[in-house]
Design an enzyme around this catalytic site. Structure first.
Site, short mmCIF file in Angstrom:
data_model
loop_
_atom_site.label_atom_id
_atom_site.label_comp_id
_atom_site.label_asym_id
_atom_site.label_seq_id
_atom_site.Cartn_x
_atom_site.Cartn_y
_atom_site.Cartn_z
N ARG A 16 0.83 -1.23 0.00
CA ARG A 16 0.00 0.00 0.00
C ARG A 16 0.85 1.26 0.00
NH1 ARG A 16 -3.20 -3.48 2.96
NH2 ARG A 16 -5.01 -4.06 1.74
N LYS B 46 3.21 11.15 -11.30
CA LYS B 46 2.32 10.33 -12.12
C LYS B 46 3.01 9.02 -12.42
CE LYS B 46 -0.53 13.63 -14.64
NZ LYS B 46 -0.83 14.20 -15.96
N GLU C 220 10.32 18.73 -24.29
CA GLU C 220 9.67 18.95 -22.99
C GLU C 220 10.27 20.16 -22.28
OE1 GLU C 220 7.04 17.60 -21.54
OE2 GLU C 220 6.69 15.82 -22.76
N LYS D 213 7.59 22.88 -13.06
CA LYS D 213 6.67 21.75 -12.89
C LYS D 213 6.29 21.56 -11.42
CE LYS D 213 5.43 17.15 -14.15
NZ LYS D 213 5.64 15.93 -14.89
N GLU E 32 -4.32 17.21 -10.71
CA GLU E 32 -4.64 17.72 -12.06
C GLU E 32 -6.11 18.04 -12.27
OE1 GLU E 32 -3.72 15.14 -15.40
OE2 GLU E 32 -2.82 16.81 -16.46
N ARG F 18 -2.47 22.28 -13.25
CA ARG F 18 -1.49 21.29 -13.73
C ARG F 18 -1.73 20.93 -15.20
NH1 ARG F 18 0.81 15.86 -10.70
NH2 ARG F 18 2.05 15.14 -12.46
N ASN G 130 0.02 19.90 -20.24
CA ASN G 130 -0.39 19.20 -21.46
C ASN G 130 -0.18 20.02 -22.72
OD1 ASN G 130 -1.17 16.96 -19.99
ND2 ASN G 130 -3.24 17.77 -19.65
N HIS H 74 0.49 18.42 -26.00
CA HIS H 74 0.25 16.98 -25.85
C HIS H 74 -1.10 16.53 -26.41
CE1 HIS H 74 3.79 17.15 -23.39
NE2 HIS H 74 3.74 15.85 -23.13
N HIS I 265 -0.09 13.45 -28.40
CA HIS I 265 -0.38 12.04 -28.10
C HIS I 265 -0.92 11.31 -29.31
CE1 HIS I 265 -0.73 11.89 -23.44
NE2 HIS I 265 0.42 11.43 -23.88
N HIS J 64 8.09 10.48 -28.57
CA HIS J 64 7.27 11.37 -27.76
C HIS J 64 7.69 12.84 -27.97
CE1 HIS J 64 4.69 12.62 -24.50
NE2 HIS J 64 5.71 13.27 -23.94
N1 GLY Z 1 3.45 14.88 -17.69
C1 GLY Z 1 2.55 15.87 -17.26
C2 GLY Z 1 2.25 15.82 -15.80
O1 GLY Z 1 2.99 15.21 -15.05
O2 GLY Z 1 1.27 16.36 -15.36
#
Ligand code: GLY
Length: 363
Positions: free
Chosen positions: A113, A135, A177, A232, A242, A246, A250, A253, A257, A267
Site C-alpha cells: 500500500r 504520475k 519537454e 513543474k 490535475e 497542472r 499538457n 500533448h 499524443h 514522444h
Molecule cells: N506529464 C505531465 C504531468 O505530469 O502532469
C-alpha cells in the site's frame, strides 16, 4: 554551470519531494538505503555505470522502453519485491528513463500500500518530466497510462553527467519537454535557451540521431534542469491531482499524443509538432503574437525537432484526439501559449483546425 548541488522541494498531500541536482548526487544513494530493506531497478543499459552501490543492495536490470510498461512488467517488479521480502517500510529505487520510472512508481505506490520511492532519471525527458510530479502508470492495449496512481518520488536524484552519453535523438526528445516547460512557466528559461540557440543548433539540429553528441556537456544543464523542475513542481504543488492549473503541462500533448500513436513518432517529436501547431493556431486567433509563435517554433527547430507534418490520414488523428477525450471521461484540455512563461488552459479548439495549423509553416 552552478558549482554545488541544487535542491528543490515540493510539498503535496502525498508528502515532500526533493529534486536534487548535481555532480555525484547518485553517490548519496548508499547513505539513503542504509538500514532499509531496499531494491533497485535499473535500465540494463546502465550496467557498467552504477558503481559504488552497497553490495547488499539487490539490483535488478530491466529492458527500458514502452514494452516494459505493461501488466507483465508490473508483475515482474512485484515478483522481485516478493522474492526480496520488501516490507511496507522498505524502499524502491528506480534508475532509468520515463518508462522504468512510470512502471516502478506504480509498483512502489501499490506494494504494501505504498513504498518509499527514489527516482534517478537517466534521460533528459525523464529528468524534465516523468520523474517530477508523481504520475505513475502502465499502458493497456492501445491506451497510454489508463492504469496509474499519483505517488511522487520522495527524492529525485539527477546527475547531469549520467545523461551525457545519450544519443542525439534523446536530447532532441528531452528538449521538446524543456521548451514546452519554459513556454508554460519560465520566460527566463526560454530566453536562456534562445541565448544558446547557436550552440543548440550546432549540436542538435543535424547529425545522426543514434550518435552521442560531442560537447553536449558544455551546455548549462544544471541551470536548465533546475528551472524546468521548478516550473513543474510549482504547478504540481498547486494542483497535485490535475483538476486545474497542472493541465498546463499538457501543452502540445493534446495533438502530440495522437500523433505519437498514429504516426510512429518519438514522444518528443510528437510534442514538438503539437506545440508548433498550437503556437500557429494561437497566433492566428491572436492569443499570442506571431513573433511569440515564431520564437517557439524557431527554438524547436534549433533542437532538430519537427514543426510541420501532413498526416496521411487526418481523420485517424482527429479520432485519436477525440478518443483521448472520451477515455476516463477527460476533457480535451487544449493549452495555448500567450507568451513565454504564460499559457491558457482548457481552451475550446476544433481538432481539424489544429491539424490545419500542423501542416503549414507559415503563420
Ligand atoms: N506529464 C505531465 C504531468 O505530469 O502532469
Amino acid at each position: 554551470m552552478s558549482p554545488g548541488p541544487t535542491i528543490l522541494k515540493m510539498k503535496t498531500d502525498a508528502g515532500v519531494s526533493e529534486y536534487e541536482l548535481g555532480r555525484n548526487i547518485v553517490k548519496t544513494l548508499p547513505e539513503a538505503v542504509s538500514g532499509l530493506n531496499a531494491v533497485l531497478f535499473a535500465d540494463n543499459r546502465l550496467r557498467d555505470r552504477l558503481d559504488d552501490l552497497p553490495p547488499s543492495l539487490p539490483v535488478v536490470f530491466l529492458k527500458g522502453g514502452e514494452s516494459i510498461k505493461t501488466m507483465a512488467g508490473l508483475q515482474t517488479i512485484y515478483d522481485h519485491l516478493r522474492r526480496c521480502g520488501v516490507p511496507r517500510d522498505g524502499l524502491l529505487i528506480a534508475v532509468g528513463g520515463g518508462t522504468i520510472l512510470d512502471l516502478c512508481g506504480l509498483a512502489a505506490s501499490t506494494w504494501g500500500r505504498g513504498l518509499d520511492f527514489i527516482a534517478v532519471p537517466t534521460t533528459l525527458l525523464a529528468a524534465v518530466d516523468a520523474s517530477v510530479g508523481g504520475k505513475t502508470g502502465i499502458n493497456l492495449g492501445e491506451l497510454k497510462n489508463p492504469v496509474g496512481t499519483f505517488h511522487p518520488a520522495r527524492r529525485i536524484l539527477v546527475q547531469p553527467d549520467l545523461l551525457y552519453s545519450l544519443p542525439r535523438r534523446e536530447w532532441r526528445n528531452g528538449m521538446a519537454e524543456m521548451i514546452k516547460t519554459a513556454v508554460i512557466g519560465s520566460a527566463a528559461l526560454f530566453r536562456d535557451l534562445e541565448a544558446h540557440a547557436d550552440d543548440l543548433t550546432s549540436k542538435l539540429a543535424d547529425g545522426d540521431p543514434r550518435r552521442r553528441v560531442a560537447g553536449i556537456d558544455t551546455l548549462p544543464w544544471q541551470d536548465w534542469l533546475a528551472a524546468a523542475a521548478a516550473v513543474k513542481m510549482k504547478l504540481v504543488e498547486k494542483d497535485f491531482r490535475e483538476h486545474g492549473p497542472r493541465r498546463a503541462l499538457n501543452l502540445g500533448h493534446t495533438l502530440g499524443h495522437a500523433l505519437e500513436l498514429s504516426q510512429g513518432l518519438d514522444h518528443g517529436q510528437a510534442v514538438a509538432l503539437g506545440l508548433a501547431a498550437v503556437s500557429r493556431l494561437a497566433a492566428a486567433q491572436n492569443t499570442c503574437t506571431t513573433r511569440t509563435a515564431d520564437r517557439i517554433i524557431g527554438l524547436l527547430e534549433n533542437c532538430g525537432l519537427p514543426t510541420t507534418l501532413r498526416p496521411e490520414n487526418k481523420q485517424a488523428v482527429v479520432k485519436l484526439v477525440e478518443r483521448d477525450k472520451k477515455t476516463l471521461g477527460e476533457r480535451v484540455g487544449w493549452v495555448l501559449p500567450v507568451r513565454p512563461g504564460r499559457v491558457l488552459i482548457d481552451q475550446a479548439v476544433d481538432t481539424k483546425t489544429a491539424l490545419d495549423h500542423l501542416a503549414e509553416r507559415r503563420i
